[in-house]
Design an enzyme around this catalytic site. Structure first.
Site, PDB file in Angstrom:
ATOM      1  N   GLY A 154      35.768  40.441  36.968  1.00 53.75           N
ATOM      2  CA  GLY A 154      37.074  40.967  37.322  1.00 53.75           C
ATOM      3  C   GLY A 154      37.389  42.337  36.761  1.00 53.75           C
ATOM      4  O   GLY A 154      36.586  43.282  36.835  1.00 53.75           O
ATOM      5  N   LEU A 155      38.580  42.448  36.176  1.00 55.24           N
ATOM      6  CA  LEU A 155      39.062  43.715  35.644  1.00 55.24           C
ATOM      7  C   LEU A 155      38.135  44.265  34.569  1.00 55.24           C
ATOM      8  O   LEU A 155      37.824  45.464  34.546  1.00 55.24           O
ATOM      9  CB  LEU A 155      40.475  43.534  35.085  1.00 55.24           C
ATOM     10  CG  LEU A 155      41.090  44.743  34.384  1.00 55.24           C
ATOM     11  CD1 LEU A 155      41.252  45.902  35.348  1.00 55.24           C
ATOM     12  CD2 LEU A 155      42.436  44.359  33.770  1.00 55.24           C
ATOM     13  N   SER A 165      50.880  41.065  30.681  1.00 44.75           N
ATOM     14  CA  SER A 165      51.357  40.740  32.017  1.00 44.75           C
ATOM     15  C   SER A 165      52.868  40.903  32.099  1.00 44.75           C
ATOM     16  O   SER A 165      53.566  40.851  31.084  1.00 44.75           O
ATOM     17  CB  SER A 165      50.978  39.291  32.353  1.00 44.75           C
ATOM     18  OG  SER A 165      51.522  38.894  33.602  1.00 44.75           O
ATOM     19  N   TYR A 170      50.553  30.401  30.018  1.00 43.79           N
ATOM     20  CA  TYR A 170      49.997  31.734  30.237  1.00 43.79           C
ATOM     21  C   TYR A 170      51.028  32.806  29.892  1.00 43.79           C
ATOM     22  O   TYR A 170      50.732  33.763  29.156  1.00 43.79           O
ATOM     23  CB  TYR A 170      49.570  31.867  31.693  1.00 43.79           C
ATOM     24  CG  TYR A 170      49.184  33.268  32.107  1.00 43.79           C
ATOM     25  CD1 TYR A 170      47.914  33.766  31.832  1.00 43.79           C
ATOM     26  CD2 TYR A 170      50.096  34.091  32.765  1.00 43.79           C
ATOM     27  CE1 TYR A 170      47.559  35.059  32.211  1.00 43.79           C
ATOM     28  CE2 TYR A 170      49.753  35.376  33.145  1.00 43.79           C
ATOM     29  CZ  TYR A 170      48.487  35.853  32.870  1.00 43.79           C
ATOM     30  OH  TYR A 170      48.153  37.137  33.237  1.00 43.79           O
TER      31      TYR A 170
END
Length: 272
Positions: free
Chosen positions: A12-13, A140, A163
């Site tokens: 991913g990132l 986030s 999360y």
């Protein structure tokens, strides 16, 4: 060029960011949980720039986390940037039920927050000696207030809440650390890199993407190495724009309590 330690570099990132940083000529220390996948990424990174150094650890085990920090100190005589990127989402493919780390802590809090906190504390002497250095926490916009009476979410567990709590913990801790460190030694900033990038984690849990991977890569790269962020610390960014985090991040009592509890949970001494 900078020496950069990046966690979660095998997918991913993190993987895309490693490619971009390597192309920029930086010296990379890449972390992954799976040695075979890490070797694969390292070979691809080497085709774009310098051959990276690699370190393997499961961030759900604090003993391995502490060993990981020791290995970074062994392979690097300086560290300009630490990008705390590794993490697990609020749903699939990591499950929606409450699970525990090797140390008996709620898994998302352990991996997304405590591992990065422990690495930061252990690497702080090396970062300070390499001044001016930077810490970048990949957090986030999804943030949920911490309940200090139930940090491990033993009651009413929800994966997305877990999360979001872990991501706010990253930001709160980053603000507290920024207040404790001279900005000309080490800056500490957090960001929401992009919204629903097309990563495996997002596609399996959400089923769709919004922002491209390039948006996230450039947002993190900017905080890590861009000259226009020299001396800027204690901030939260939504992609490229400075943004206000959740209210609890500005509560000095919450900051102090999270710092105390984090040291207690990771078994570390206060570096200040």
């Amino acid at each position: 060029m900078s020496t950069i330690f990046l966690t979660g570099a095998t997918d991913g990132l993190g993987r895309a960011l490693a490619y971009r940083l390597a192309a920029g000529g930086h010296d990379l220390i890449l972390h992954g949980r799976d040695a075979a996948r890490l070797d694969e990424v390292a070979a691809e990174v080497a085709q774009r720039g310098k051959s990276p150094r690699t370190v393997v650890a499961d961030l759900a085990d604090l003993q391995q986390v502490r060993r990981l920090a020791a290995e970074v100190r062994e392979v690097a005589d300086r560290l300009d940037v630490f990008v705390s990127n590794a993490g697990i989402g609020g749903g699939e493919p990591d499950g929606v039920d409450r699970r525990l780390s090797a140390d008996g802590y709620e898994l998302r809090f352990a991996v997304n927050y405590l591992a990065g906190f422990a690495l930061t504390v252990d690497l702080l002497p090396l970062l300070r000696a390499s001044a001016p250095a930077r810490i970048v926490n990949v957090a986030s916009l999804g943030q949920y207030p911490l309940d200090f009476d139930d940090l491990m979410l033993e009651h009413g567990y929800d994966g997305m809440r877990a999360y979001a709590q872990s991501k706010l913990a990253q930001i709160i801790s980053g603000f507290e650390l920024a207040d404790r460190l001279p900005a000309d030694e080490v800056t500490v900033n957090s960001l929401h890199p992009a919204t629903y990038m097309p990563t495996k984690m997002v596609l399996k849990s959400i089923g769709r993407s919004v922002d491209s991977l390039d948006v996230g890569v450039e947002s993190v790269r900017r905080l890590a190495v861009s000259g226009d962020l020299d001396g800027v610390t204690g901030r939260f960014y939504d992609r490229m724009r400075e943004e206000r985090a959740a209210d609890q991040a500005y509560d000095l009592g919450a900051r102090a309590e999270l710092w105390r509890r984090s040291l207690e949970l990771t078994g570390q001494s206060d570096p200040f």
